[in-house]
Design a protein around this motif. Structure first.
Motif, PDB file in Angstrom:
ATOM      1  N   ARG A   7       0.897  -1.145   0.132  1.00  0.00           N
ATOM      2  CA  ARG A   7      -0.014  -0.058   0.018  1.00  0.00           C
ATOM      3  C   ARG A   7       0.854   1.202  -0.026  1.00  0.00           C
ATOM      4  O   ARG A   7       0.526   2.288  -0.594  1.00  0.00           O
ATOM      5  CB  ARG A   7      -0.829   0.041   1.299  1.00  0.00           C
ATOM      6  CG  ARG A   7      -2.111  -1.201   1.136  1.00  0.00           C
ATOM      7  CD  ARG A   7      -3.032  -0.330   0.261  1.00  0.00           C
ATOM      8  NE  ARG A   7      -4.008  -1.381  -0.145  1.00  0.00           N
ATOM      9  CZ  ARG A   7      -5.289  -1.807   0.569  1.00  0.00           C
ATOM     10  NH1 ARG A   7      -5.571  -1.276   1.540  1.00  0.00           N
ATOM     11  NH2 ARG A   7      -5.985  -2.704   0.027  1.00  0.00           N
ATOM     12  N   VAL A  57      -5.719   8.732   3.638  1.00  0.00           N
ATOM     13  CA  VAL A  57      -6.347   7.630   3.628  1.00  0.00           C
ATOM     14  C   VAL A  57      -6.266   7.031   4.930  1.00  0.00           C
ATOM     15  O   VAL A  57      -5.667   7.579   5.987  1.00  0.00           O
ATOM     16  CB  VAL A  57      -5.540   6.360   2.684  1.00  0.00           C
ATOM     17  CG1 VAL A  57      -5.342   6.614   1.517  1.00  0.00           C
ATOM     18  CG2 VAL A  57      -4.170   6.094   3.539  1.00  0.00           C
ATOM     19  N   TYR A  61      -6.849   1.286   5.925  1.00  0.00           N
ATOM     20  CA  TYR A  61      -6.473   0.996   4.416  1.00  0.00           C
ATOM     21  C   TYR A  61      -5.118   0.671   4.207  1.00  0.00           C
ATOM     22  O   TYR A  61      -4.530  -0.051   3.605  1.00  0.00           O
ATOM     23  CB  TYR A  61      -7.025   2.157   3.327  1.00  0.00           C
ATOM     24  CG  TYR A  61      -6.723   2.128   1.901  1.00  0.00           C
ATOM     25  CD1 TYR A  61      -7.143   1.223   1.200  1.00  0.00           C
ATOM     26  CD2 TYR A  61      -5.433   2.749   1.436  1.00  0.00           C
ATOM     27  CE1 TYR A  61      -6.781   1.257  -0.191  1.00  0.00           C
ATOM     28  CE2 TYR A  61      -5.072   2.601   0.225  1.00  0.00           C
ATOM     29  CZ  TYR A  61      -5.912   1.818  -0.372  1.00  0.00           C
ATOM     30  OH  TYR A  61      -5.102   1.605  -1.808  1.00  0.00           O
ATOM     31  N   ARG A  69     -10.621   3.362   1.141  1.00  0.00           N
ATOM     32  CA  ARG A  69      -9.671   4.288   1.398  1.00  0.00           C
ATOM     33  C   ARG A  69      -9.913   5.153   2.428  1.00  0.00           C
ATOM     34  O   ARG A  69      -9.072   6.006   3.364  1.00  0.00           O
ATOM     35  CB  ARG A  69      -9.037   5.260   0.118  1.00  0.00           C
ATOM     36  CG  ARG A  69      -8.358   4.283  -0.659  1.00  0.00           C
ATOM     37  CD  ARG A  69      -7.802   5.259  -1.872  1.00  0.00           C
ATOM     38  NE  ARG A  69      -7.232   4.327  -3.068  1.00  0.00           N
ATOM     39  CZ  ARG A  69      -6.187   4.774  -3.594  1.00  0.00           C
ATOM     40  NH1 ARG A  69      -5.715   6.072  -3.431  1.00  0.00           N
ATOM     41  NH2 ARG A  69      -5.324   4.176  -4.341  1.00  0.00           N
TER      42      ARG A  69
END
Length: 131
Positions: A7, A57, A61, A69
């Motif tokens: 991420r 975010v 997330y 998000r």
């Protein structure tokens, strides 16, 4: 679901930030970011909050707990939408994909109904004015 390291890299690239630039924003060197993205190290909770803020975010997330998000306050969404969201989270990935395809089909069907209704109205108007 993605892991934190994935991420972080995704978000950094989306914002077109280098590891060096992100490191500067967090007040440490690029090697810390490289270590996060490789999974060798994990940031502190304080730094996780800073990273989530930089990328706008939620922590869930960022940590790969969810694919959503931004957190939506429950008062902002209807009961039906909350139920749909809950049901969605209970599905496996294949079923989620099916559900999204079905939702797209429903939207397309609605558009076709609107187009068809408009076509009928035009045809009726045309007939009405024909002598």
């Amino acid at each position: 679901m993605a892991e934190f390291k994935d991420r972080l890299k995704l978000l950094r690239k989306e914002k077109k930030l280098t590891q060096v630039k992100l490191g500067e924003m967090l007040n440490y060197g690029y090697t810390a970011i490289a270590n996060y993205e490789s999974g060798r190290n994990q940031p502190s909770i304080t730094d996780l909050i800073k990273i989530a803020t930089i990328f706008d975010v939620s922590l869930d997330y960022l940590l790969g707990v969810t694919d959503v998000r931004h957190v939506c306050l429950s008062s902002e969404i209807s009961d039906e939408l909350q139920q749909l969201q809950f049901n969605y989270t209970q599905l496996d990935q294949e079923s989620r994909t099916d559900l999204l395809m079905y939702a797209k089909w429903l939207l397309d069907r609605n558009d076709m109904k609107k187009d068809f209704s408009h076509s009928l109205q035009v045809a009726q108007d045309t007939k009405q004015y024909t002598k």
